[in-house]
Design a protein around this motif. Structure first.
Motif, mmCIF file in Angstrom:
data_model
loop_
_atom_site.group_PDB
_atom_site.id
_atom_site.type_symbol
_atom_site.label_atom_id
_atom_site.label_comp_id
_atom_site.label_asym_id
_atom_site.label_seq_id
_atom_site.Cartn_x
_atom_site.Cartn_y
_atom_site.Cartn_z
ATOM 1 N N LEU A 104 -13.443 37.146 9.305
ATOM 2 C CA LEU A 104 -14.173 36.719 10.502
ATOM 3 C C LEU A 104 -14.660 35.283 10.368
ATOM 4 O O LEU A 104 -14.619 34.504 11.329
ATOM 5 N N LEU A 105 -15.127 34.925 9.161
ATOM 6 C CA LEU A 105 -15.561 33.546 8.937
ATOM 7 C C LEU A 105 -14.395 32.569 9.047
ATOM 8 O O LEU A 105 -14.545 31.466 9.587
ATOM 9 N N SER A 106 -13.230 32.969 8.539
ATOM 10 C CA SER A 106 -12.065 32.081 8.638
ATOM 11 C C SER A 106 -11.706 31.838 10.100
ATOM 12 O O SER A 106 -11.336 30.723 10.479
ATOM 13 N N LYS A 107 -11.869 32.858 10.939
ATOM 14 C CA LYS A 107 -11.611 32.697 12.374
ATOM 15 C C LYS A 107 -12.648 31.761 12.996
ATOM 16 O O LYS A 107 -12.299 30.871 13.789
ATOM 17 N N SER A 108 -13.908 31.931 12.623
ATOM 18 C CA SER A 108 -14.975 31.095 13.184
ATOM 19 C C SER A 108 -14.779 29.632 12.812
ATOM 20 O O SER A 108 -14.919 28.731 13.658
ATOM 21 N N PHE A 109 -14.463 29.377 11.546
ATOM 22 C CA PHE A 109 -14.270 27.994 11.106
ATOM 23 C C PHE A 109 -13.033 27.372 11.747
ATOM 24 O O PHE A 109 -13.015 26.176 12.051
ATOM 25 N N THR A 110 -11.996 28.173 11.925
ATOM 26 C CA THR A 110 -10.798 27.661 12.592
ATOM 27 C C THR A 110 -11.113 27.247 14.024
ATOM 28 O O THR A 110 -10.673 26.191 14.499
ATOM 29 N N GLN A 111 -11.909 28.045 14.711
ATOM 30 C CA GLN A 111 -12.293 27.718 16.084
ATOM 31 C C GLN A 111 -13.195 26.488 16.138
ATOM 32 O O GLN A 111 -13.164 25.724 17.101
ATOM 33 N N ASN A 119 -9.820 23.606 20.752
ATOM 34 C CA ASN A 119 -8.874 23.743 21.857
ATOM 35 C C ASN A 119 -7.659 24.606 21.498
ATOM 36 O O ASN A 119 -6.747 24.748 22.311
ATOM 37 N N GLY A 120 -7.666 25.130 20.265
ATOM 38 C CA GLY A 120 -6.523 25.939 19.862
ATOM 39 C C GLY A 120 -6.485 27.276 20.581
ATOM 40 O O GLY A 120 -7.514 27.871 20.875
ATOM 41 N N ASP A 121 -5.274 27.753 20.905
ATOM 42 C CA ASP A 121 -5.178 29.026 21.601
ATOM 43 C C ASP A 121 -5.421 30.171 20.618
ATOM 44 O O ASP A 121 -5.412 29.993 19.409
ATOM 45 N N SER A 122 -5.640 31.350 21.158
ATOM 46 C CA SER A 122 -5.999 32.509 20.333
ATOM 47 C C SER A 122 -4.874 32.884 19.372
ATOM 48 O O SER A 122 -5.128 33.331 18.247
ATOM 49 N N LEU A 123 -3.615 32.701 19.796
ATOM 50 C CA LEU A 123 -2.481 33.042 18.943
ATOM 51 C C LEU A 123 -2.475 32.156 17.696
ATOM 52 O O LEU A 123 -2.218 32.622 16.581
ATOM 53 N N TYR A 124 -2.780 30.868 17.886
ATOM 54 C CA TYR A 124 -2.836 29.934 16.757
ATOM 55 C C TYR A 124 -3.958 30.319 15.795
ATOM 56 O O TYR A 124 -3.774 30.324 14.579
#
Length: 235
Positions: A102-109, A114-119
């Motif tokens: 979950l943290l990796s997703k948060s930091f990526t966002q 502007n990255g799409d959800s698939l990325y």
């Protein structure tokens, strides 16, 4: 006498296992209980966890053969405590791993807003795959990687500290406890400072004659360094 490298790598193995997701909850905790009380709690729990790590390392040193945490429970306390240990591990480890994903997703966002959800999901899967490669490494390879990770975390915390001091205001969080705030730091600090999972590997990193004094020094520094990193990150 082992050189500094043989001391730093096992210490970083423990420190790298400690520094992690728990760090990001600490500024909020300190904002609730106040800077002074927050640092007092951090100091007290650093002493507690260091003592626990030293005791566990002593058990590992004094026991013939290499076991995991459940094995030591079974050998010294019996089947019932070992069963409880298995239950705790089965519940705890998947939750911790999910927190990291979950943290990796948060930091990526945060990095690519502007990255799409698939990325973003692709980055999370890549992170999971790269993290899973660690199961194929031996303890010495892991120690080298953890040394680099720990060094990077120290640099990041130092950069956050300097940036916060230079750009921050002069107001500090309130320095008194109210209501049930006095129990609020207990869980997050125990989670943020616990490195039990790395103690066995850290002890067995050393040669078979196991210089106990050096092992204890590695345990102490491996626990104290994360506390210092947390202090800088909190401030």
């Amino acid at each position: 006498m082992p050189d500094k490298k043989s001391f730093l790598l096992p210490a970083s193995l423990l420190a790298g296992a400690i520094i992690g997701a728990g760090m990001f909850s600490l500024p909020y905790i300190v904002a609730r209980v106040g800077l002074i009380w927050g640092l007092v709690y951090l100091g007290v729990f650093t002493i507690i966890t260091t003592t626990l790590h030293l005791l566990y390392a002593d058990v590992v040193v004094r026991t013939t053969g290499k076991h995991n945490f459940i094995g030591y429970l079974r050998q010294y306390l019996g089947e019932a405590p070992a069963g409880i240990g298995i239950l705790i591990s089965v519940v705890e480890l998947p939750i911790v791993l999910v927190i990291y994903l979950l943290l990796s997703k948060s930091f990526t966002q945060l990095l690519w807003s502007n990255g799409d959800s698939l990325y973003v999901e692709g980055v999370v899967i890549l992170f999971w795959l790269l993290g899973s490669l660690a199961i194929f490494w031996n303890v010495r390879e892991m120690a080298k990687v953890q040394f680099l990770v720990t060094t990077a975390m120290v640099i990041i915390a130092a950069a956050v500290f300097v940036f916060g001091i230079v750009t921050g205001g002069n107001e500090w969080p309130q320095t008194w406890l109210s209501g049930w705030d006095w129990i609020l730091p207990i869980g997050p600090l125990l989670f943020a400072l616990t490195g039990r999972i790395a103690v066995v590997e850290m002890v067995h990193y050393f040669p078979s004659d196991r210089p106990v004094k050096l092992i204890r020094q590695a345990v102490i520094w491996g626990t104290v360094i994360p506390a210092l990193v947390y202090t800088a990150f909190i401030i």
